[in-house]
Design an enzyme around this catalytic site. Structure first.
Site, PDB file in Angstrom:
ATOM      1  N   ASP A  60      -1.651   0.306  -2.103  1.00  0.00           N
ATOM      2  CA  ASP A  60      -2.592   1.301  -2.593  1.00  0.00           C
ATOM      3  C   ASP A  60      -3.775   0.660  -3.305  1.00  0.00           C
ATOM      4  O   ASP A  60      -3.802  -0.555  -3.539  1.00  0.00           O
ATOM      5  CB  ASP A  60      -1.880   2.245  -3.567  1.00  0.00           C
ATOM      6  CG  ASP A  60      -0.832   3.099  -2.883  1.00  0.00           C
ATOM      7  OD1 ASP A  60      -0.967   3.348  -1.672  1.00  0.00           O
ATOM      8  OD2 ASP A  60       0.129   3.516  -3.569  1.00  0.00           O
ATOM      9  N   TYR A 124       8.080  -7.638  -3.209  1.00  0.00           N
ATOM     10  CA  TYR A 124       7.055  -7.255  -4.181  1.00  0.00           C
ATOM     11  C   TYR A 124       7.470  -7.753  -5.561  1.00  0.00           C
ATOM     12  O   TYR A 124       8.656  -7.853  -5.870  1.00  0.00           O
ATOM     13  CB  TYR A 124       6.910  -5.730  -4.259  1.00  0.00           C
ATOM     14  CG  TYR A 124       6.317  -5.071  -3.045  1.00  0.00           C
ATOM     15  CD1 TYR A 124       4.953  -4.782  -2.982  1.00  0.00           C
ATOM     16  CD2 TYR A 124       7.113  -4.711  -1.958  1.00  0.00           C
ATOM     17  CE1 TYR A 124       4.402  -4.150  -1.878  1.00  0.00           C
ATOM     18  CE2 TYR A 124       6.577  -4.085  -0.842  1.00  0.00           C
ATOM     19  CZ  TYR A 124       5.214  -3.806  -0.807  1.00  0.00           C
ATOM     20  OH  TYR A 124       4.677  -3.189   0.296  1.00  0.00           O
TER      21      TYR A 124
END
Length: 298
Positions: A60, A124
């Site tokens: 994002d 991540y």
């Protein structure tokens, strides 16, 4: 003559602060995505037709990548050979300048290779710092970590709670909704969830000794929308005493998100995509070996 069309797996990194996300945004939009700049750079290589990148892992606005990946088909005119892997990396980086985007590696792959579906894991990590407010962070850290609290966190309880995420679960309670939610399964398998001490991006000698950095690392084949940021927010809440590990387990089992005063989804600025992993057999370069000259060649 061999085909002038070739498919490449591209590994690239970026600082996501100034972009709308990694995927392409409408060209009329004021803030574009990383993919827009990748495609603009590729078009400057004078390919045949329009070049499009297929991104493996969406991030994002504000989220960064140490290493993301995508596949791309590049066709040249029949009189030109496909780009070598090294030349493609160099050329794309030249045309990406001065954007905070860099091509790390290119591998020529088979024409049926798919960067998203061939990925076997994604890792991540989320950078959390305690000991100050956001406004007191060093300038170079302000868009690269989350100043979660001026208080210290109970790391042992966080680590206990993090292990509850490992394995296959329905993560409905730890995802945000978007237009794709009805078509995506909330059942995901988390291979790793760890919390370890980290450091500032600044040299050690000028770090603020009151600050403590932490890396929250999560590895899985795929994730639901905002899953990492929601898990991080919940774990920080555990570290601050707002939640217990037992409540995390309950939220997982009931498929309901944590709801209480002060709980927030971790902001995007502290999130980094570290690695997209592939099976080595799928990454064997398809780039042809240079033809060796025989004694009879002139």
């Amino acid at each position: 003559m061999s085909s002038s069309r070739a498919r490449y797996l591209i590994f690239f990194q970026y600082c996501g602060t100034k972009y709308s996300g990694v995927v392409r945004a409408p060209e009329t939009q004021a803030v574009l995505g990383v993919e827009n700049y990748l495609e603009m750079a590729a078009q400057k290589l004078r390919p045949v037709g329009k070049v499009t990148f297929s991104i493996s892992s969406r991030t994002d606005s504000g989220v960064h990548a140490i290493c993301n990946s995508a596949h791309v088909d590049i066709e040249r005119t029949p009189d030109k050979s496909p780009f070598s892997e090294a030349i493609l990396v160099k050329a794309l980086n030249f045309h990406l300048h001065p954007e905070p985007i860099s091509i790390l590696k290119a591998i020529r792959v088979s024409n049926d290779f798919h960067a998203r579906f061939k990925a076997i894991s994604r890792t991540y990590f989320y950078r959390v710092v305690t000991g100050c407010k956001h406004t007191d962070l060093p300038v170079f850290e302000r868009n690269r970590c989350w100043a979660a609290s001026e208080r210290h966190l109970d790391i042992s309880r966080i680590q206990e709670a993090a292990q509850l995420f490992v394995g296959t679960h329905d993560f409905s309670g730890f995802r945000s909704t978007n237009k794709n939610t009805p078509f995506q399964s909330p059942v995901k398998t988390l291979l790793q969830a760890s919390v370890v001490p980290s450091t500032s991006l600044l040299p050690n000698q000028i770090q603020n000794s009151n600050l403590q950095y932490w890396d929250f690392t999560f590895k899985g084949k795929s994730f639901t929308y905002n899953q990492v940021r929601r898990m991080t927010g919940a774990l920080v809440a555990v570290g601050l005493g707002h939640l217990t590990p037992q409540q995390i387990k309950l939220h997982l089992e009931e498929h309901k998100p944590p709801v209480f005063p002060g709980y927030i989804v971790a902001p995007p600025s502290g999130l980094f995509l570290r690695e997209v992993e592939y099976d080595e057999k799928d990454l064997k370069s398809c780039e042809p070996e240079p033809r060796r000259r025989s004694p009879g060649d002139t």
